[in-house]
Design a protein around this motif. Structure first.
Motif, PDB file in Angstrom:
ATOM      1  N   PRO A  80       0.791  -1.236   0.000  1.00  0.00           N
ATOM      2  CA  PRO A  80       0.000   0.000   0.000  1.00  0.00           C
ATOM      3  C   PRO A  80       0.826   1.291   0.000  1.00  0.00           C
ATOM      4  CG  PRO A  80      -0.808  -1.526   1.663  1.00  0.00           C
ATOM      5  CD  PRO A  80       0.451  -2.099   1.128  1.00  0.00           C
ATOM      6  N   TRP A  81       2.051   1.266   0.550  1.00  0.00           N
ATOM      7  CA  TRP A  81       2.858   2.490   0.619  1.00  0.00           C
ATOM      8  C   TRP A  81       3.519   2.836  -0.716  1.00  0.00           C
ATOM      9  CZ3 TRP A  81       7.831   1.298  -0.667  1.00  0.00           C
ATOM     10  CH2 TRP A  81       8.297   0.007  -0.367  1.00  0.00           C
ATOM     11  N   MET A  82       3.440   1.930  -1.682  1.00  0.00           N
ATOM     12  CA  MET A  82       4.093   2.187  -2.973  1.00  0.00           C
ATOM     13  C   MET A  82       3.279   3.180  -3.804  1.00  0.00           C
ATOM     14  SD  MET A  82       5.267  -1.640  -3.999  1.00  0.00           S
ATOM     15  CE  MET A  82       6.516  -2.483  -3.049  1.00  0.00           C
ATOM     16  N   THR A  83       3.983   3.956  -4.620  1.00  0.00           N
ATOM     17  CA  THR A  83       3.276   4.882  -5.506  1.00  0.00           C
ATOM     18  C   THR A  83       2.996   4.153  -6.829  1.00  0.00           C
ATOM     19  OG1 THR A  83       5.344   5.736  -6.398  1.00  0.00           O
ATOM     20  CG2 THR A  83       4.413   6.934  -4.537  1.00  0.00           C
ATOM     21  N   PHE A  84       2.024   4.645  -7.558  1.00  0.00           N
ATOM     22  CA  PHE A  84       1.718   4.036  -8.865  1.00  0.00           C
ATOM     23  C   PHE A  84       2.915   4.206  -9.807  1.00  0.00           C
ATOM     24  CE2 PHE A  84      -2.574   4.648  -7.192  1.00  0.00           C
ATOM     25  CZ  PHE A  84      -3.122   3.397  -7.468  1.00  0.00           C
ATOM     26  N   ASP A  85       3.612   5.332  -9.648  1.00  0.00           N
ATOM     27  CA  ASP A  85       4.783   5.607 -10.469  1.00  0.00           C
ATOM     28  C   ASP A  85       5.849   4.526 -10.262  1.00  0.00           C
ATOM     29  OD1 ASP A  85       6.349   7.267 -12.167  1.00  0.00           O
ATOM     30  OD2 ASP A  85       7.464   7.959 -10.413  1.00  0.00           O
ATOM     31  N   TYR A  86       6.052   4.147  -9.008  1.00  0.00           N
ATOM     32  CA  TYR A  86       7.038   3.117  -8.673  1.00  0.00           C
ATOM     33  C   TYR A  86       6.593   1.751  -9.197  1.00  0.00           C
ATOM     34  CZ  TYR A  86       9.882   0.018  -5.719  1.00  0.00           C
ATOM     35  OH  TYR A  86      10.730  -0.956  -5.259  1.00  0.00           O
ATOM     36  N   VAL A  87       5.310   1.455  -9.034  1.00  0.00           N
ATOM     37  CA  VAL A  87       4.781   0.168  -9.522  1.00  0.00           C
ATOM     38  C   VAL A  87       4.954   0.082 -11.045  1.00  0.00           C
ATOM     39  CG1 VAL A  87       2.691  -1.266  -9.728  1.00  0.00           C
ATOM     40  CG2 VAL A  87       3.170  -0.075  -7.583  1.00  0.00           C
ATOM     41  N   LEU A 131       1.136   9.207  -6.649  1.00  0.00           N
ATOM     42  CA  LEU A 131       0.105   8.992  -5.638  1.00  0.00           C
ATOM     43  C   LEU A 131       0.321   7.595  -5.063  1.00  0.00           C
ATOM     44  CD1 LEU A 131      -2.868   9.871  -4.677  1.00  0.00           C
ATOM     45  CD2 LEU A 131      -3.655   8.628  -6.676  1.00  0.00           C
ATOM     46  N   THR A 132       0.204   7.482  -3.731  1.00  0.00           N
ATOM     47  CA  THR A 132       0.400   6.132  -3.174  1.00  0.00           C
ATOM     48  C   THR A 132      -0.905   5.338  -3.297  1.00  0.00           C
ATOM     49  OG1 THR A 132      -0.244   6.678  -0.917  1.00  0.00           O
ATOM     50  CG2 THR A 132       2.065   6.998  -1.467  1.00  0.00           C
ATOM     51  N   ILE A 133      -0.766   4.035  -3.264  1.00  0.00           N
ATOM     52  CA  ILE A 133      -1.935   3.155  -3.404  1.00  0.00           C
ATOM     53  C   ILE A 133      -2.893   3.377  -2.227  1.00  0.00           C
ATOM     54  CG2 ILE A 133      -2.614   0.702  -3.403  1.00  0.00           C
ATOM     55  CD1 ILE A 133       0.154   0.199  -4.833  1.00  0.00           C
ATOM     56  N   GLU A 134      -2.302   3.547  -1.034  1.00  0.00           N
ATOM     57  CA  GLU A 134      -3.109   3.756   0.170  1.00  0.00           C
ATOM     58  C   GLU A 134      -3.913   5.063   0.082  1.00  0.00           C
ATOM     59  OE1 GLU A 134      -0.797   3.853   3.738  1.00  0.00           O
ATOM     60  OE2 GLU A 134      -2.434   2.975   4.894  1.00  0.00           O
ATOM     61  N   GLU A 135      -3.240   6.124  -0.385  1.00  0.00           N
ATOM     62  CA  GLU A 135      -3.877   7.431  -0.531  1.00  0.00           C
ATOM     63  C   GLU A 135      -5.055   7.338  -1.511  1.00  0.00           C
ATOM     64  OE1 GLU A 135      -1.494  11.611  -0.645  1.00  0.00           O
ATOM     65  OE2 GLU A 135      -0.553   9.903  -1.618  1.00  0.00           O
ATOM     66  N   TYR A 136      -4.800   6.662  -2.618  1.00  0.00           N
ATOM     67  CA  TYR A 136      -5.830   6.528  -3.633  1.00  0.00           C
ATOM     68  C   TYR A 136      -7.037   5.765  -3.076  1.00  0.00           C
ATOM     69  CZ  TYR A 136      -8.437   4.923  -7.647  1.00  0.00           C
ATOM     70  OH  TYR A 136      -9.458   4.636  -8.502  1.00  0.00           O
ATOM     71  N   ALA A 137      -6.750   4.678  -2.346  1.00  0.00           N
ATOM     72  CA  ALA A 137      -7.833   3.870  -1.771  1.00  0.00           C
ATOM     73  C   ALA A 137      -8.685   4.712  -0.818  1.00  0.00           C
ATOM     74  CB  ALA A 137      -7.244   2.666  -1.043  1.00  0.00           C
ATOM     75  N   GLU A 138      -8.003   5.548  -0.018  1.00  0.00           N
ATOM     76  CA  GLU A 138      -8.725   6.407   0.940  1.00  0.00           C
ATOM     77  C   GLU A 138      -9.609   7.415   0.208  1.00  0.00           C
ATOM     78  OE1 GLU A 138      -5.605   6.452   4.597  1.00  0.00           O
ATOM     79  OE2 GLU A 138      -6.206   8.413   3.800  1.00  0.00           O
ATOM     80  N   ASP A 139      -8.993   8.090  -0.781  1.00  0.00           N
ATOM     81  CA  ASP A 139      -9.726   9.136  -1.510  1.00  0.00           C
ATOM     82  C   ASP A 139     -10.874   8.566  -2.340  1.00  0.00           C
ATOM     83  OD1 ASP A 139      -7.954  10.802  -0.360  1.00  0.00           O
ATOM     84  OD2 ASP A 139      -6.807  11.255  -2.178  1.00  0.00           O
ATOM     85  N   ALA A 140     -10.674   7.363  -2.877  1.00  0.00           N
ATOM     86  CA  ALA A 140     -11.714   6.761  -3.726  1.00  0.00           C
ATOM     87  C   ALA A 140     -12.685   5.906  -2.918  1.00  0.00           C
ATOM     88  CB  ALA A 140     -11.047   5.925  -4.807  1.00  0.00           C
ATOM     89  N   SER A 153      -8.151  -4.115   0.805  1.00  0.00           N
ATOM     90  CA  SER A 153      -8.313  -5.555   0.545  1.00  0.00           C
ATOM     91  C   SER A 153      -8.994  -5.805  -0.806  1.00  0.00           C
ATOM     92  CB  SER A 153      -9.089  -6.219   1.677  1.00  0.00           C
ATOM     93  OG  SER A 153     -10.297  -5.535   1.892  1.00  0.00           O
ATOM     94  N   THR A 154      -9.654  -4.789  -1.344  1.00  0.00           N
ATOM     95  CA  THR A 154     -10.266  -4.924  -2.678  1.00  0.00           C
ATOM     96  C   THR A 154      -9.283  -4.426  -3.746  1.00  0.00           C
ATOM     97  OG1 THR A 154     -12.271  -4.197  -1.562  1.00  0.00           O
ATOM     98  CG2 THR A 154     -12.403  -4.429  -3.955  1.00  0.00           C
ATOM     99  N   LEU A 155      -8.680  -3.263  -3.435  1.00  0.00           N
ATOM    100  CA  LEU A 155      -7.819  -2.621  -4.430  1.00  0.00           C
ATOM    101  C   LEU A 155      -6.529  -3.395  -4.712  1.00  0.00           C
ATOM    102  CD1 LEU A 155      -7.365  -0.137  -6.252  1.00  0.00           C
ATOM    103  CD2 LEU A 155      -6.259   0.970  -4.324  1.00  0.00           C
ATOM    104  N   LEU A 156      -5.899  -3.891  -3.651  1.00  0.00           N
ATOM    105  CA  LEU A 156      -4.611  -4.586  -3.852  1.00  0.00           C
ATOM    106  C   LEU A 156      -4.733  -5.808  -4.771  1.00  0.00           C
ATOM    107  CD1 LEU A 156      -2.559  -4.425  -0.512  1.00  0.00           C
ATOM    108  CD2 LEU A 156      -1.927  -3.529  -2.739  1.00  0.00           C
ATOM    109  N   PRO A 157      -5.696  -6.713  -4.534  1.00  0.00           N
ATOM    110  CA  PRO A 157      -5.836  -7.845  -5.464  1.00  0.00           C
ATOM    111  C   PRO A 157      -6.141  -7.393  -6.896  1.00  0.00           C
ATOM    112  CG  PRO A 157      -7.100  -8.242  -3.470  1.00  0.00           C
ATOM    113  CD  PRO A 157      -6.642  -6.824  -3.427  1.00  0.00           C
ATOM    114  N   GLN A 158      -6.911  -6.297  -7.018  1.00  0.00           N
ATOM    115  CA  GLN A 158      -7.229  -5.752  -8.351  1.00  0.00           C
ATOM    116  C   GLN A 158      -5.947  -5.326  -9.070  1.00  0.00           C
ATOM    117  OE1 GLN A 158     -10.169  -2.663  -7.474  1.00  0.00           O
ATOM    118  NE2 GLN A 158     -11.140  -3.130  -9.431  1.00  0.00           N
ATOM    119  N   LEU A 159      -5.106  -4.631  -8.299  1.00  0.00           N
ATOM    120  CA  LEU A 159      -3.832  -4.158  -8.859  1.00  0.00           C
ATOM    121  C   LEU A 159      -2.926  -5.329  -9.217  1.00  0.00           C
ATOM    122  CD1 LEU A 159      -2.814  -1.129  -6.634  1.00  0.00           C
ATOM    123  CD2 LEU A 159      -2.727  -1.206  -9.105  1.00  0.00           C
ATOM    124  N   GLN A 160      -2.868  -6.295  -8.300  1.00  0.00           N
ATOM    125  CA  GLN A 160      -2.006  -7.460  -8.542  1.00  0.00           C
ATOM    126  C   GLN A 160      -2.463  -8.222  -9.787  1.00  0.00           C
ATOM    127  OE1 GLN A 160      -2.379  -9.248  -4.692  1.00  0.00           O
ATOM    128  NE2 GLN A 160      -0.800  -7.936  -3.793  1.00  0.00           N
TER     129      GLN A 160
END
Lengths: 137, 203
Positions: free
Chosen positions: A73-80, A105-114, A119-126
């Protein structure tokens, strides 16, 4: 040397002896923790034979889409995008990210804002990262 | 992974060298931040091409040396006047540590760079007892070059495995810290191993 000074000195010596005993005890505890961690790494085959370690370390910088579970979650989309060699627009389109700050933007930040749960977003990203593999090959 | 570390890593990924500089500087000054883990991560990010290894190294070296000098000058300028104003009586064990650092400033400054928060204590004491600035800067820089390079390079070497190994490496860091604490207690108590005392007497 005065009596008071002598008593103070003796008191400090007692204090130092206790501090020394605590430090030695802490060292023993840390040594056991170290052994525990070492055995865990060995069990998970991170510390194996010299040749297996060298093979693993040769590819230490390389991450393939198969390593998608590595995303945190602490990773940014740019880094991913960078480590998985994804085109910048790929995740944006796949996950339908509308945030203007993307990809900085970090994954955690995005999840909070959206209002999404991690637990839903991470598997989606993976899933999105893993499914990019056939296209990149 | 704890929240502070996660926030620092996000900060590092977002602002790269500026974030690296700020984290290492404030950690060198006094804040108890997980700087070694951040260095390990920075090394790993460099191995993935997200950061430049040498630019990261120069950034952390500059940040650490500046942070150490900040502590040194703070203690040198305000240390004696603050202890006088607050009527702080220097305990005898600090006096002994003080004497040890006066006799071995280079060794103390150089080796404490490798032991977590011990460097902050050494910086403050070095400033307090007014070790010459040139000497402080030289041994601080030399110690920092080696200590920062080995952690950063370890991260670079471990690459994507840095998170797996960060637990065991932090335990190793604590082991060094406790060994350092035992050494300080030994110095303060004035204990000399019999063998060493005999050699000195024979000489």
């Amino acid at each position: 040397m005065s009596d008071a000074h002598h008593h103070g000195y003796a008191g400090m010596n007692r204090f130092l002896k206790i501090a020394f005993a605590i430090a030695v005890l802490a060292l023993a505890v840390l040594f056991f923790l170290f052994l525990g961690q070492y055995r865990t790494l060995q069990r998970e085959h991170y510390l194996g034979t010299r040749s297996s370690m060298l093979t693993a370390l040769k590819s230490r910088g390389a991450v393939t889409p198969a390593d998608a579970t590595f995303i945190q979650p602490w990773m940014t989309f740019d880094y991913v995008n960078h480590i998985f060699s994804l085109p910048p627009a790929y995740l944006q389109a796949t996950i339908a990210i509308t945030d203007a700050r993307y990809p900085r933007l970090t994954i955690e930040e995005y999840a909070e804002d959206a209002h999404l749960s991690l637990s839903t977003l991470l598997p989606q990203l993976q899933q999105a990262v893993a499914s990019h593999a056939p296209q990149s090959q | 992974m704890n929240e502070i570390l996660a926030a620092l890593l996000s900060f590092l990924l977002l602002y790269k060298y500026v974030a690296l500089f700020l984290i290492i500087f404030f950690s060198a000054v006094i804040l108890p931040l997980p700087d070694n883990t951040v260095l390990l991560a920075a090394g790993a990010f460099a191995s993935q091409g997200y950061l430049s290894f040498w630019l990261s190294f120069i950034t952390v070296l500059l940040a650490n040396v500046l942070g150490d000098c900040f502590d040194y000058f703070l203690a040198k300028r305000y240390g004696p006047s603050v202890t006088k104003r607050l009527h702080v009586k220097i305990p005898w064990y600090i006096d002994r540590l003080d004497r040890y650092i006066r006799n071995h400033p280079r060794k103390t400054i150089f080796f404490t760079r490798f032991i977590g928060t011990a460097d902050v204590i050494a910086n403050l004491l070095a400033g307090f007892i007014k070790v010459s600035w040139q000497e402080f800067l030289l041994w601080d820089t030399l110690g920092n070059i080696l200590s920062l390079f080995y952690i950063l390079y370890l991260g670079y070497f471990l690459g994507i495995y840095w998170m797996t190994f960060s637990g065991i490496l932090s335990i190793v860091g604590w082991i060094f810290f406790v060994i350092f604490a035992i050494a300080v207690i030994t110095i303060v108590s004035g204990y000399r191993p019999r063998l060493l005392t005999k050699k000195i007497t024979d000489a």
